[in-house]
Motif scaffolding. Sequence first.
Motif, PDB file in Angstrom:
ATOM      1  N   TRP A 152       0.829  -1.207   0.000  1.00  0.00           N
ATOM      2  CA  TRP A 152       0.000   0.000   0.000  1.00  0.00           C
ATOM      3  C   TRP A 152       0.866   1.262   0.000  1.00  0.00           C
ATOM      4  O   TRP A 152       0.437   2.303  -0.507  1.00  0.00           O
ATOM      5  N   ARG A 153       2.091   1.203   0.529  1.00  0.00           N
ATOM      6  CA  ARG A 153       2.964   2.382   0.527  1.00  0.00           C
ATOM      7  C   ARG A 153       3.359   2.759  -0.898  1.00  0.00           C
ATOM      8  O   ARG A 153       3.570   3.931  -1.209  1.00  0.00           O
ATOM      9  N   ARG A 154       3.465   1.776  -1.748  1.00  0.00           N
ATOM     10  CA  ARG A 154       3.770   2.051  -3.142  1.00  0.00           C
ATOM     11  C   ARG A 154       2.572   2.683  -3.840  1.00  0.00           C
ATOM     12  O   ARG A 154       2.734   3.588  -4.665  1.00  0.00           O
ATOM     13  N   TYR A 155       1.382   2.205  -3.499  1.00  0.00           N
ATOM     14  CA  TYR A 155       0.178   2.871  -4.023  1.00  0.00           C
ATOM     15  C   TYR A 155       0.165   4.336  -3.583  1.00  0.00           C
ATOM     16  O   TYR A 155      -0.191   5.230  -4.359  1.00  0.00           O
ATOM     17  N   GLN A 156       0.558   4.581  -2.323  1.00  0.00           N
ATOM     18  CA  GLN A 156       0.554   5.958  -1.825  1.00  0.00           C
ATOM     19  C   GLN A 156       1.533   6.824  -2.603  1.00  0.00           C
ATOM     20  O   GLN A 156       1.246   7.995  -2.887  1.00  0.00           O
ATOM     21  N   ARG A 157       2.675   6.269  -2.974  1.00  0.00           N
ATOM     22  CA  ARG A 157       3.644   7.045  -3.763  1.00  0.00           C
ATOM     23  C   ARG A 157       3.072   7.406  -5.130  1.00  0.00           C
ATOM     24  O   ARG A 157       3.346   8.492  -5.658  1.00  0.00           O
TER      25      ARG A 157
END
Length: 456
Positions: A148-153
Amino acid sequence: MKRKLILRNHLSPGDLVMLTAAVRDLHRLHPGKFLTDIRTSCPELWEHNPHLTPLRDGARGVEEIECQYPLIDRSNEAPYHCLHGFADFLSQRLGVEVRPTLFRGDIHLSDEERRWKSTVHELAGRDLPFWIINAGGKFDFTIKWWDWRRYQRVVDHFRGKILFVQVGETGHYHPPLRDVVDLRGRLDLRQLVRLTHHAQGVLCGVTALMHLAAAVPVRADRPPARAAVIIAGGREPTHWEAYPHHQFIHTIGALPCCLAGGCWRARTRVIGDGEAGDAPDQLCLRVRNNLPRCMDMITPQEVIRRIETYFTGGANVYLAPAEQRAARRAIQRSLTGLRLETTVHLGTVRAALAVAAREARRAVVPAMQGRGIILLLDTPAELAGALAGVRQLRARGCELPIECWHRDISLSKSAELFRALDVALVNAARTKETPAPLTRGELRLHALRHTSWREV
């Protein structure tokens, strides 16, 4: 005489979108020869379907068929798309030719549904282009998840240019993202269909939303093919899942475990929920950064580049300045009311408790004593209600201290009124360790964490 069929299947929504295509193709290729009805786990996918005729269970002359798609067992070798699965099964079961006639499922909207405003339109106060984002998934196939952190980026990269709307079903894993319209846990399947109808694009893994992106009719004022970027990895063969107009990001052929096709495994690690996905032959062989290696290889930069192709090519356009203001309004309004605040599930409760215990041991707990009242001010519109509430408390003899916590709201005109009622004003944005931006749920927890009272 027309053959009467009741078709049964209780698989997941994505599989049932494939069944809608098979029913369409059966009637297209053999018009007037069949009457069909369905019994599935997702009746919302069949609303307004012109190919259905109500039939009674057990009635004379009605054939009841449990639909399957054994073709999936040959998906790594045979040159078929998942749209062929149920079609091939019905061909053999009915003794007639059934094959895909369109490269998509068959979802229908009524004229009334097409006229309705989208949820985003209602929140923003105007019609806006937006992308739907699904940043999680079901616990039975954690191997499909991307961090999900990559989605946030990705969301952060397009801030102010693309409005993302996060969706996800209650009980599944859907960590909250920042700067998105948060509709997690707020939509049933039919509402998701209608939201997809209005969507400019979709960003997700291999899930039902991917199939809906292709199957749900596109608005008349939008390009005829809806944009979609799919983060697929190496679990399923590309030709079996990908739609022609989607940006399907895969790693088939790049790793030994998916060199000639999908691995079809289920999970990256044992969850302990008693499901078949915990079996050794269902666990990912190469885990890196808590992701399957095939998903870890896909970077936010690659996803960003694939999304940008729709805009640099001219199929989509970024938000105009006036739309950017409306988008911020929609995001803010989506954070009020009931929200899906947690993603703790049977499968992750042990890990969640371990993390909470670890954080608690590290935390410096302030000395707390006494008791008092905390009021939350989420928006300027709540000022009048808060003042009225405090006046009623004081008028009834309540002498407890009161703190009014807010999220950087200008209170210059109301500050004296609050102080006259012995209310302390606390700007949460200026306290230590403040997450930004704070949701309403986070504001509540932040105030409880930093107040000096033992009882609130």
